[in-house]
Enzyme design. Structure first.
Site, short mmCIF file in Angstrom:
data_model
loop_
_atom_site.label_atom_id
_atom_site.label_comp_id
_atom_site.label_asym_id
_atom_site.label_seq_id
_atom_site.Cartn_x
_atom_site.Cartn_y
_atom_site.Cartn_z
CB SER A 1 -4.34 -2.35 3.30
OG SER A 1 -3.61 -1.99 2.16
CG HIS B 1 -3.34 5.04 -0.56
ND1 HIS B 1 -3.40 3.75 -1.02
CD2 HIS B 1 -3.96 5.81 -1.49
CE1 HIS B 1 -4.04 3.73 -2.18
NE2 HIS B 1 -4.39 4.97 -2.50
CG ASP C 1 -2.09 0.92 1.12
OD1 ASP C 1 -1.92 2.04 0.60
OD2 ASP C 1 -3.19 0.56 1.57
CO1 B1M Z 1 -5.60 5.55 -4.25
N1 B1M Z 1 -7.19 4.50 -3.86
N2 B1M Z 1 -4.91 4.11 -5.36
N3 B1M Z 1 -4.15 6.76 -4.64
N4 B1M Z 1 -6.61 6.90 -3.40
C1 B1M Z 1 -8.13 5.05 -2.88
C2 B1M Z 1 -7.82 4.56 -1.47
C3 B1M Z 1 -9.51 4.50 -3.42
C4 B1M Z 1 -10.59 4.34 -2.35
C5 B1M Z 1 -10.00 5.41 -4.56
C6 B1M Z 1 -11.32 4.98 -5.20
O1 B1M Z 1 -11.36 4.00 -5.91
N5 B1M Z 1 -12.39 5.69 -4.93
C7 B1M Z 1 -9.07 3.13 -4.07
C8 B1M Z 1 -9.07 1.90 -3.13
C9 B1M Z 1 -10.09 0.87 -3.57
C10 B1M Z 1 -10.13 -0.31 -2.68
O2 B1M Z 1 -9.16 -0.90 -2.28
N6 B1M Z 1 -11.33 -0.67 -2.38
C11 B1M Z 1 -7.67 3.47 -4.53
C12 B1M Z 1 -6.95 2.75 -5.54
C13 B1M Z 1 -7.74 1.68 -6.27
C14 B1M Z 1 -5.62 3.03 -5.85
C15 B1M Z 1 -4.71 2.26 -6.84
C16 B1M Z 1 -4.83 0.73 -6.80
C17 B1M Z 1 -5.01 2.80 -8.25
C18 B1M Z 1 -4.27 2.10 -9.38
O3 B1M Z 1 -3.08 2.00 -9.38
N7 B1M Z 1 -5.04 1.63 -10.30
C19 B1M Z 1 -3.31 2.73 -6.40
C20 B1M Z 1 -2.80 1.86 -5.24
C21 B1M Z 1 -1.35 1.66 -5.25
C22 B1M Z 1 -0.93 0.88 -4.01
O4 B1M Z 1 -1.20 1.29 -2.90
N8 B1M Z 1 -0.29 -0.23 -4.23
C23 B1M Z 1 -3.63 4.08 -5.84
C24 B1M Z 1 -2.73 5.15 -5.84
C25 B1M Z 1 -3.01 6.41 -5.35
C26 B1M Z 1 -2.10 7.62 -5.51
C27 B1M Z 1 -0.61 7.27 -5.48
C28 B1M Z 1 -2.41 8.30 -6.84
C29 B1M Z 1 -2.61 8.55 -4.37
C30 B1M Z 1 -1.86 8.36 -3.03
C31 B1M Z 1 -0.75 9.33 -2.81
C32 B1M Z 1 -0.19 9.24 -1.42
O5 B1M Z 1 -0.82 8.88 -0.45
N9 B1M Z 1 1.04 9.59 -1.31
C33 B1M Z 1 -4.02 8.03 -4.15
C34 B1M Z 1 -5.05 8.76 -3.48
C35 B1M Z 1 -4.73 10.18 -3.13
C36 B1M Z 1 -6.31 8.18 -3.16
C37 B1M Z 1 -7.56 8.86 -2.54
C38 B1M Z 1 -8.22 9.64 -3.67
C39 B1M Z 1 -7.33 9.79 -1.36
C40 B1M Z 1 -6.57 9.16 -0.19
C41 B1M Z 1 -6.18 10.22 0.81
O6 B1M Z 1 -5.02 10.63 0.87
N10 B1M Z 1 -7.14 10.71 1.60
C42 B1M Z 1 -8.38 7.58 -2.08
C43 B1M Z 1 -9.86 7.81 -2.00
C44 B1M Z 1 -10.41 7.73 -0.59
O7 B1M Z 1 -9.72 7.54 0.39
N11 B1M Z 1 -11.69 7.81 -0.49
C45 B1M Z 1 -7.80 6.50 -2.89
C46 B1M Z 1 -6.88 11.72 2.61
C47 B1M Z 1 -6.33 11.08 3.88
C48 B1M Z 1 -6.08 12.12 4.95
O8 B1M Z 1 -7.29 10.16 4.34
O9 B1M Z 1 -5.63 8.24 4.40
O10 B1M Z 1 -8.12 7.86 4.80
P1 B1M Z 1 -6.93 8.72 4.91
O11 B1M Z 1 -6.64 9.03 6.46
C49 B1M Z 1 -7.66 9.40 7.37
C50 B1M Z 1 -8.24 8.20 8.12
O12 B1M Z 1 -8.40 7.06 7.32
C51 B1M Z 1 -7.34 8.05 9.29
O13 B1M Z 1 -6.91 9.37 9.58
C52 B1M Z 1 -6.98 10.21 8.43
C53 B1M Z 1 -7.81 11.44 8.76
O14 B1M Z 1 -7.44 12.05 9.96
N12 B1M Z 1 -6.15 7.21 9.22
C54 B1M Z 1 -5.57 6.76 10.37
C55 B1M Z 1 -5.44 6.74 8.18
N13 B1M Z 1 -4.44 5.98 8.61
C56 B1M Z 1 -4.47 5.98 9.94
C57 B1M Z 1 -3.66 5.34 10.89
C58 B1M Z 1 -3.97 5.51 12.23
C59 B1M Z 1 -5.05 6.30 12.63
C60 B1M Z 1 -5.86 6.92 11.71
O15 B1M Z 1 -3.26 4.95 13.21
C61 B1M Z 1 -2.25 4.05 12.88
#
Ligand code: B1M
Length: 215
Positions: free
Chosen positions: A152, A101, A99
């Site tokens: 993940s 992200h 992963d």
């Molecule tokens: Co990706 N991606 N992405 N992506 N991406 C998602 C997660 C996805 C939901 C988008 C979608 O389809 N709508 C989807 C996952 C689908 C699934 O598994 N069901 C997805 C996909 C499919 C992919 C790829 C597979 C795409 C591809 O290659 N075809 C690929 C994966 C590669 C891999 O991981 N092997 C990929 C790649 C990418 C980018 C590189 C382009 C980029 C990431 C850049 C980076 O992080 N450096 C990216 C992004 C930006 C996203 C979305 C649009 C935004 C994620 C984000 O940063 N959110 C995302 C859509 C979504 O999440 N709805 C998506 C903002 C961030 C602050 O939120 O990380 O959730 P989040 O953190 C929150 C809470 O979750 C929590 O606290 C935060 C808020 O305070 N939290 C924790 C998180 N971790 C925590 C740990 C803790 C406590 C709280 O304690 C340990």
């Protein structure tokens, strides 16, 4: 565009860094940096996720949005309040194997660091072996695993099984968009019989948990 809040949200959606810091300065005059991130910038990321999920946005543009988000967070970081004083505890933090992200994980890092914890941030795609090694090396009080992909959530459960097998007992917190509290409190708890595991909905929840863990 309109007000600075809307402009910032649009910048994340458009991946537009031109003039970003000026808008952030304007927003800083109105609200604390964490509100800018949690309310306005994350609203933009939510739109990006929806557009991408619906096939209306291509991956390179998602990456630009992520880079804009990171640039904004990096700019805002020095403006955040920091708690001085003794180190309250040590956490090893990682995005799990497979992963990439890391925006959420890095927010957790910033919030814990600013609240007096030492964070050993291992980065992305971390195998459980690296996490275990870091726990031992730093004598960590807790482990935090992040991951956004559905797969993940399975990796996290497997990691917990591995920790149990290795007799690691350190408390674990799990976070990331694909997790549910229910999954953590049933499957993950069952997988980790040597220690405690808890779900963090967001970074503040993570801080709350950390406070309980080292209390
Ligand atoms: Co990706 N991606 N992405 N992506 N991406 C998602 C997660 C996805 C939901 C988008 C979608 O389809 N709508 C989807 C996952 C689908 C699934 O598994 N069901 C997805 C996909 C499919 C992919 C790829 C597979 C795409 C591809 O290659 N075809 C690929 C994966 C590669 C891999 O991981 N092997 C990929 C790649 C990418 C980018 C590189 C382009 C980029 C990431 C850049 C980076 O992080 N450096 C990216 C992004 C930006 C996203 C979305 C649009 C935004 C994620 C984000 O940063 N959110 C995302 C859509 C979504 O999440 N709805 C998506 C903002 C961030 C602050 O939120 O990380 O959730 P989040 O953190 C929150 C809470 O979750 C929590 O606290 C935060 C808020 O305070 N939290 C924790 C998180 N971790 C925590 C740990 C803790 C406590 C709280 O304690 C340990």
């Amino acid at each position: 565009a309109e007000d600075v809040e809307t402009r910032l949200q649009e910048r994340i959606v458009d991946g537009d860094k031109q003039g970003l810091t000026e808008d952030l300065d304007e927003a800083l005059a109105k609200m604390p940096p964490l509100d800018i991130i949690n309310i306005h910038l994350l609203a933009g990321m939510k739109v990006v996720g929806e557009l991408f999920g619906a096939g209306k946005m291509q991956l390179p543009f998602v990456l630009q949005s992520a880079e804009t988000m990171k640039a904004a967070v990096a700019y805002l970081e020095p403006f955040m309040e920091k708690e001085e004083g003794q180190e309250k505890g040590i956490i090893v933090l990682a995005t799990v194997k497979g992963d990439v992200h890391d925006i959420g994980k890095n927010l957790v890092d910033i919030i814990l660091t600013n609240n007096g914890y030492k964070v050993v941030n291992l980065g992305i795609k971390q195998p459980i072996e690296s996490i275990v090694a870091a726990v031992r090396e730093h004598n960590a009080d807790a482990v935090g695993m992040s991951g956004l992909l559905v797969k993940s959530t399975v990796v996290m459960r497997e990691n917990l099984e591995r920790l149990s097998k290795d007799d690691v007992e350190v408390p674990v917190m799990l976070g990331g968009a694909a997790l549910t509290r229910h999954y953590v409190e049933t499957d993950c708890v069952a997988a980790y019989d040597s220690g405690r595991v808890a779900y963090a909905r967001d970074a503040f929840d993570g801080l709350d948990l950390m406070q309980k863990i080292v209390a």
